[in-house]
Scaffold this motif. Structure first.
Motif, short mmCIF file in Angstrom:
data_model
loop_
_atom_site.label_atom_id
_atom_site.label_comp_id
_atom_site.label_asym_id
_atom_site.label_seq_id
_atom_site.Cartn_x
_atom_site.Cartn_y
_atom_site.Cartn_z
N VAL A 69 -33.23 28.34 46.95
CA VAL A 69 -31.96 27.77 47.39
C VAL A 69 -30.84 28.61 46.79
N LEU A 94 -34.14 21.79 41.18
CA LEU A 94 -34.73 22.67 42.19
C LEU A 94 -35.96 23.38 41.64
N ARG A 97 -39.08 21.42 41.51
CA ARG A 97 -39.72 21.29 42.82
C ARG A 97 -40.34 22.60 43.29
N LEU A 99 -38.89 25.69 43.35
CA LEU A 99 -37.99 26.59 44.05
C LEU A 99 -37.30 27.56 43.09
N THR A 241 -33.69 20.25 50.05
CA THR A 241 -35.13 20.54 49.97
C THR A 241 -35.96 19.75 50.98
N ILE A 244 -38.06 21.99 53.26
CA ILE A 244 -38.76 23.12 52.65
C ILE A 244 -40.21 22.74 52.37
#
Length: 244
Positions: A69, A94, A97, A99, A241, A244
């Protein structure tokens, strides 16, 4: 004994080259490319090779990045501001998760996001840009690429991110935001969530879009559904998210 450069002396990074003090002055690569006043057109074909090299370097560095991101916001936001803390928190979430977090690699909100990602053990990406004043890559970037050309850098922000979080910022933030919105509106990119964080900051822009711009017929009413406005960091992370 040689004179050592003062810590606060001007610094300019141009690709792999660092210039300090008196050497830091002068036009940037972008400026020379776009300046038509000095008859430099004969140099333009050779610039294609440098532009090509920037894309090759960017693609090579980021090719195995994985889901990410991009976070944008002011370089002027201090460490003691709420925006700094919120950006740091969202970056941590983020990373939790799975990312990566991409920023412009500079100070302020960019530093906060890189800091959150780095300290959470994730991939903290900085895409720097040559400017006529010092903006060194912040210390929390663990994967950084410096660009001479804004357009090459913008491709990397969009190619390697699956969503944007735009926090309060200036012209640079607006530039990246509207680039993303234009590409979504024209269906050049799909499934690309955009979050505007900070409703008080973005309220004037959103109201203007819903009135002057829509009422004038310049965009369709559905175009304002491209982005999501929130003041909740957790909601911002959920929205960006979700696909994604």
């Amino acid at each position: 004994m040689t004179n050592q450069p003062h810590p606060s002396s001007p610094q300019m990074t141009s690709g792999p080259v660092i210039r300090r003090g008196g050497q830091a002055m002068g036009p940037t690569t972008d400026q020379r490319l776009l300046d038509t006043r000095h008859g430099q057109k004969n140099d333009d074909p050779w610039r294609v090779l440098r532009i090509q090299a920037e894309f090759v370097e960017g693609f090579g560095a980021l090719d195995e990045l994985g889901p990410a991101v991009s976070m944008f916001g002011s370089a002027r936001a201090g460490e003691d501001t709420p925006e700094y803390a919120q950006a740091e928190y969202m970056a941590r979430e983020l990373v939790s998760r799975g990312l990566a977090v991409i920023t412009g690699g500079g100070p302020g909100i960019m530093e906060a996001a890189n800091r959150g990602a780095h300290e959470a053990g994730g991939c903290s990406v900085g895409l720097g840009i040559e400017l006529p004043f010092e903006q060194a890559m912040n210390q929390y970037v663990n994967l950084g690429v410096n660009f001479r050309y804004f357009f090459a850098r913008k491709v990397m922000f969009l190619k390697y991110a699956q969503g944007f979080i735009a926090m309060p910022g200036g012209f640079g933030t607006f530039d990246e935001l509207f680039e993303a919105l234009t590409l979504i509106q024209t269906r050049k990119v799909t499934n690309f969530p955009v979050v505007l964080f900070g409703s008080a900051y973005w309220e004037g822009l959103v109201t203007w879009l819903r009135t002057n711009v829509i009422d004038g017929g310049y965009i369709s009413p559905v175009d304002v559904d491209i982005f999501h406005v929130t003041d909740d960091p957790d909601e911002a992370v959920r929205v960006v998210t979700a696909q994604i």
